[in-house]
Scaffold this motif. Structure first.
Motif, PDB file in Angstrom:
ATOM      1  N   LEU A 107       0.837  -1.208   0.000  1.00 35.06           N
ATOM      2  CA  LEU A 107       0.000   0.000   0.000  1.00 35.06           C
ATOM      3  C   LEU A 107       0.872   1.257   0.000  1.00 35.06           C
ATOM      4  CD1 LEU A 107      -2.882   1.276   0.420  1.00 35.06           C
ATOM      5  CD2 LEU A 107      -2.444   1.118   2.872  1.00 35.06           C
ATOM      6  N   GLU A 142      -8.737  -2.126  -2.945  1.00 36.87           N
ATOM      7  CA  GLU A 142      -9.514  -0.995  -3.467  1.00 36.87           C
ATOM      8  C   GLU A 142      -9.913  -0.053  -2.321  1.00 36.87           C
ATOM      9  OE1 GLU A 142     -13.410  -2.034  -4.735  1.00 36.87           O
ATOM     10  OE2 GLU A 142     -13.737  -0.183  -5.878  1.00 36.87           O
ATOM     11  N   LEU A 143     -10.371  -0.645  -1.215  1.00 37.48           N
ATOM     12  CA  LEU A 143     -10.801   0.167  -0.083  1.00 37.48           C
ATOM     13  C   LEU A 143      -9.601   0.863   0.568  1.00 37.48           C
ATOM     14  CD1 LEU A 143     -13.323   0.941   1.541  1.00 37.48           C
ATOM     15  CD2 LEU A 143     -12.853  -0.973   3.059  1.00 37.48           C
ATOM     16  N   SER A 146      -8.514   3.712  -1.442  1.00 34.35           N
ATOM     17  CA  SER A 146      -9.405   4.878  -1.353  1.00 34.35           C
ATOM     18  C   SER A 146      -9.149   5.645  -0.049  1.00 34.35           C
ATOM     19  CB  SER A 146     -10.875   4.470  -1.488  1.00 34.35           C
ATOM     20  OG  SER A 146     -11.393   4.027  -0.259  1.00 34.35           O
ATOM     21  N   TYR A 147      -8.849   4.920   1.024  1.00 39.38           N
ATOM     22  CA  TYR A 147      -8.482   5.601   2.271  1.00 39.38           C
ATOM     23  C   TYR A 147      -7.199   6.421   2.074  1.00 39.38           C
ATOM     24  CZ  TYR A 147     -11.640   2.795   5.286  1.00 39.38           C
ATOM     25  OH  TYR A 147     -12.720   2.226   5.905  1.00 39.38           O
ATOM     26  N   ALA A 148      -6.198   5.771   1.487  1.00 35.43           N
ATOM     27  CA  ALA A 148      -4.901   6.434   1.325  1.00 35.43           C
ATOM     28  C   ALA A 148      -5.034   7.684   0.451  1.00 35.43           C
ATOM     29  CB  ALA A 148      -3.882   5.467   0.728  1.00 35.43           C
ATOM     30  N   ALA A 150      -7.709   9.459  -0.031  1.00 37.42           N
ATOM     31  CA  ALA A 150      -8.506  10.477   0.657  1.00 37.42           C
ATOM     32  C   ALA A 150      -7.679  11.197   1.712  1.00 37.42           C
ATOM     33  CB  ALA A 150      -9.728   9.824   1.300  1.00 37.42           C
ATOM     34  N   LEU A 151      -6.798  10.464   2.384  1.00 40.54           N
ATOM     35  CA  LEU A 151      -6.099  11.041   3.532  1.00 40.54           C
ATOM     36  C   LEU A 151      -4.905  11.905   3.145  1.00 40.54           C
ATOM     37  CD1 LEU A 151      -6.312   8.021   5.970  1.00 40.54           C
ATOM     38  CD2 LEU A 151      -7.371  10.265   6.285  1.00 40.54           C
ATOM     39  N   ARG A 152      -4.321  11.654   1.961  1.00 35.89           N
ATOM     40  CA  ARG A 152      -3.100  12.382   1.626  1.00 35.89           C
ATOM     41  C   ARG A 152      -3.293  13.900   1.622  1.00 35.89           C
ATOM     42  NH1 ARG A 152       2.328  11.150   0.087  1.00 35.89           N
ATOM     43  NH2 ARG A 152       3.298  13.196   0.228  1.00 35.89           N
TER      44      ARG A 152
ATOM     45  N   ALA B 150     -12.744  14.579   1.619  1.00 41.46           N
ATOM     46  CA  ALA B 150     -11.957  13.350   1.552  1.00 41.46           C
ATOM     47  C   ALA B 150     -12.822  12.138   1.878  1.00 41.46           C
ATOM     48  CB  ALA B 150     -10.776  13.428   2.522  1.00 41.46           C
ATOM     49  N   VAL B 154     -14.942   7.818   0.037  1.00 44.40           N
ATOM     50  CA  VAL B 154     -14.685   6.622   0.843  1.00 44.40           C
ATOM     51  C   VAL B 154     -16.010   6.059   1.350  1.00 44.40           C
ATOM     52  CG1 VAL B 154     -13.699   5.810   3.013  1.00 44.40           C
ATOM     53  CG2 VAL B 154     -12.363   7.325   1.541  1.00 44.40           C
ATOM     54  N   LEU B 157     -18.052   4.230  -1.269  1.00 47.85           N
ATOM     55  CA  LEU B 157     -17.528   2.889  -1.507  1.00 47.85           C
ATOM     56  C   LEU B 157     -17.937   1.952  -0.371  1.00 47.85           C
ATOM     57  CD1 LEU B 157     -15.706   1.183  -3.381  1.00 47.85           C
ATOM     58  CD2 LEU B 157     -13.753   1.906  -2.006  1.00 47.85           C
TER      59      LEU B 157
END
Lengths: 203, 203
Positions: A107, A142-143, A146-148, A150-152, B150, B154, B157
Motif C-alpha cells: 500500500l 480498493e478500499l 481509497s483511504y490512502a 482520501a487522507l493524503r 476526503a 470513501v 464505496l
C-alpha cells in the motif's frame, strides 16, 4: 521569570514543576543563586507539551519523559514530530501476520509514501487488517487505496499547519494534540458521510 | 434446524441462546411441539449481529436489544443501517455549544449532506469541535471541508459494499463491524500520511 510566574503562566503548581524538574521532564532554568533560577518561554512551552501528553494523550509520566527527551535530541523538526507521533502509537498485543505486513508495504509503495521502516504504525495497521479479516470482512486493496488517496491531501494540510509552529516543542505539541483531538472529528464525520452516502440512493 | 444445530453454527452455547430468546435479543423459532422449535438462517444471522454488537462494539445487552428491535422494525435497509449506526454513537457528556452546532449544520449544508436532524453524530461532532477549541487549536472551516471532501468518496464505496448484503440484519451487522473495525485502519493511515506528507518537504 521566576518559578512562581512559570507556575502562574503554565497552570501547574510550584510543587508539580519542581517534581517535573527532578524527574527530567522539564529542563533546568538558569541558576541565578543557590535559591532561585530564571525560566523562559521554552519552559512554558515544554510544560504545555507535558500537559498535552498526559491529559490529552493519557500518557504515563515515563512515556512523556521519553517523548520529551526524543523531541529535545531531534536533529530536525521532522524528527521531533516523528518522536511525538510514534509515541502515540497503539500497543499491538498480537503480532501481525507476515501477509498483512506485506500488504501494508504494498500500500505504501503504491502511493509512494515514505514511512520509516521502524515506524510502529506499520505493525498497528497490519494488526488492524488481521482483525478485520478474522471477522470475515475482507479489507480489499480498493478500499485501502481509497483511504490512502482520501487522507493524503488532508495530511498535507494538517502538516502545513503544524510546520508553521515557532519551534520543535510547539510543533510536537500541535502534532500530538491535533492527531488525537481531530481523530473523533474525522471518525464522526465518516459516520455522517455514511448516512449522507446512504440516504439519496437507497430510499 | 434444531437448537443444537443453531448453537453449533453460531458458536453460542444452548444456554446462551435460550437466554437471548427470553431476553428478546433473538426472535422465537417456529414451534414444532411443546419441546422443540425450528430455527433458520435468520436466527444464525441475528446471532452474528448480537456477537458483533457485544464483542466488537462492546455494547451492553440492553443496548443490543434496542438496536435489534430497531433493525427489526425498520421499514427499509437505510433505516436498519441508521438504527445500528446511531447506536454506536459516543456518549456526549458535555452539552455542545450552540456555535459549534451551527458550524456542524453549516458544514453539512456546504457539502449537501443529508443527515437526520436527530442524528446523535451532530452533537458528537459539535462537542469534539468544542474540545479542539478549548485546547487552543482552532478547527477552521478549511480543515473541516477537507475532511468532508476526503470522506465522501470513501463513504460511497463503504456503503455500496454494505448494500450488497442479502438482508437488513446482515447489512446492519456489516455496517457496525465495518464502522468499528475500519476506524483504526483509517486513523493509523492518517498518522502514516502525516509522516509521508512531512518527510519530503521538511528534510
Amino acid at each position: 521569570m521566576r518559578l512562581a510566574e512559570l507556575a502562574a503562566r503554565s497552570g501547574f503548581s510550584n510543587a508539580t514543576i519542581k517534581y517535573y524538574l527532578r524527574a527530567g521532564l522539564l529542563h533546568p532554568g538558569e541558576a541565578q543563586s543557590t535559591t532561585w533560577a530564571e525560566y523562559d518561554d521554552s519552559h512554558v512551552r515544554r510544560l504545555r507539551l507535558v500537559r498535552a501528553l498526559t491529559e490529552v494523550a493519557g500518557m504515563s509520566l515515563e512515556t512523556v519523559r521519553q517523548v520529551v527527551l526524543a523531541v529535545e535530541e531531534a536533529g530536525s523538526e521532522h524528527e521531533a514530530r516523528g518522536a511525538a507521533q510514534w509515541a502515540l502509537s497503539r500497543e499491538v498485543t498480537d503480532e501481525p501476520t507476515a501477509s498483512s505486513l506485506v500488504r501494508v508495504d504494498g500500500l505504501l509503495a503504491r502511493h509512494g509514501w515514505t514511512v520509516h521502516a521502524d515506524s510502529p504504525h506499520r505493525r498497528v495497521l497490519a494488526a488492524a487488517l488481521d482483525t478485520v479479516e478474522q471477522l470475515g470482512l475482507p479489507a480489499t486493496d480498493e478500499l485501502l487505496d481509497s483511504y490512502a488517496q482520501a487522507l493524503r491531501p488532508v495530511a498535507e494540510l494538517e502538516v502545513s499547519r503544524v510546520a508553521e509552529a515557532e519551534d520543535t516543542t510547539v510543533a510536537a505539541e500541535r502534532l500530538v494534540v491535533g492527531t488525537l483531538l481531530y481523530e473523533p472529528v474525522l471518525t464522526t464525520l465518516r459516520r455522517m458521510a455514511h448516512e449522507a452516502a446512504s440516504a439519496p440512493v437507497r430510499e
